[in-house]
Design a protein around this motif. Structure first.
Motif, mmCIF file in Angstrom:
data_model
loop_
_atom_site.group_PDB
_atom_site.id
_atom_site.type_symbol
_atom_site.label_atom_id
_atom_site.label_comp_id
_atom_site.label_asym_id
_atom_site.label_seq_id
_atom_site.Cartn_x
_atom_site.Cartn_y
_atom_site.Cartn_z
ATOM 1 N N UNK A 140 44.595 -22.793 -20.605
ATOM 2 C CA UNK A 140 43.465 -22.411 -21.438
ATOM 3 C C UNK A 140 42.237 -22.121 -20.569
ATOM 4 N N UNK A 141 42.075 -22.903 -19.519
ATOM 5 C CA UNK A 141 40.954 -22.660 -18.606
ATOM 6 C C UNK A 141 41.082 -21.294 -17.947
ATOM 7 N N UNK A 142 42.291 -20.919 -17.569
ATOM 8 C CA UNK A 142 42.514 -19.610 -16.960
ATOM 9 C C UNK A 142 42.239 -18.496 -17.960
ATOM 10 N N UNK A 173 51.509 -31.171 -18.686
ATOM 11 C CA UNK A 173 50.679 -30.966 -17.506
ATOM 12 C C UNK A 173 50.388 -29.493 -17.311
ATOM 13 N N UNK A 174 51.282 -28.629 -17.667
ATOM 14 C CA UNK A 174 51.099 -27.196 -17.460
ATOM 15 C C UNK A 174 50.088 -26.598 -18.429
ATOM 16 N N UNK A 175 49.903 -27.199 -19.589
ATOM 17 C CA UNK A 175 49.022 -26.625 -20.596
ATOM 18 C C UNK A 175 47.550 -26.700 -20.223
ATOM 19 N N UNK A 176 47.104 -27.731 -19.585
ATOM 20 C CA UNK A 176 45.699 -27.901 -19.278
ATOM 21 C C UNK A 176 45.051 -26.707 -18.614
ATOM 22 N N UNK A 177 45.556 -26.273 -17.489
ATOM 23 C CA UNK A 177 44.925 -25.162 -16.799
ATOM 24 C C UNK A 177 45.085 -23.822 -17.496
ATOM 25 N N UNK A 230 45.427 -26.370 -28.533
ATOM 26 C CA UNK A 230 45.643 -25.395 -29.599
ATOM 27 C C UNK A 230 44.327 -24.829 -30.113
ATOM 28 N N UNK A 231 43.327 -25.684 -30.322
ATOM 29 C CA UNK A 231 42.030 -25.191 -30.779
ATOM 30 C C UNK A 231 41.359 -24.347 -29.708
ATOM 31 N N UNK A 232 41.544 -24.733 -28.465
ATOM 32 C CA UNK A 232 40.981 -23.953 -27.354
ATOM 33 C C UNK A 232 41.575 -22.550 -27.346
ATOM 34 N N UNK A 233 42.895 -22.472 -27.417
ATOM 35 C CA UNK A 233 43.565 -21.167 -27.421
ATOM 36 C C UNK A 233 43.163 -20.360 -28.646
ATOM 37 N N UNK A 234 42.968 -21.026 -29.777
ATOM 38 C CA UNK A 234 42.551 -20.344 -31.000
ATOM 39 C C UNK A 234 41.195 -19.656 -30.807
ATOM 40 N N UNK A 235 40.264 -20.364 -30.184
ATOM 41 C CA UNK A 235 38.937 -19.775 -29.933
ATOM 42 C C UNK A 235 39.026 -18.623 -28.929
#
Length: 95
Positions: free
Chosen positions: A39-41, A33-37, A80-85
């Motif tokens: 990457x958005x932040x 649950x903590x990971x979702x926001x 993971x792909x989001x953070x990679x970008x």
């Protein structure tokens, strides 16, 4: 009256077990649950930094990386792909 006295410990035990199980699931799933926001932040912070970039080419390329990150998160939910970008955009901007 005797049936209530007979079942009361069993009902109490079931309630206690359900509470422990619920707490266990909450603890086990809290990292997900903590990971979702997060990457958005990161996307929001790096977008703000990109918009302050003087070099238009770097700004455009970083914003493209961030758009890909948003797509990864929205379409596939792949953190993971989001953070990679986002990391690619940060590296490009020197953050």
């Amino acid at each position: 009256m005797s049936i209530i006295r007979t079942l009361a410990p069993s009902v109490a035990t079931l309630g206690f077990a359900a509470a422990i199980l619920g707490l266990g699931f909450a603890c086990a799933l809290s990292p997900a649950w903590a990971e979702g926001p997060s990457c958005e932040k990161e996307i929001a912070a790096v977008t703000q930094a990109a918009n302050q970039q003087a070099d238009a080419a770097k700004k455009e390329k970083a914003l493209n990386y961030l758009a890909e990150a948003k797509d990864e998160l929205a379409d596939e939910g792949d953190e993971e792909d989001c953070i990679s970008q986002v990391d690619k955009a940060k590296k490009l901007l020197g953050l």
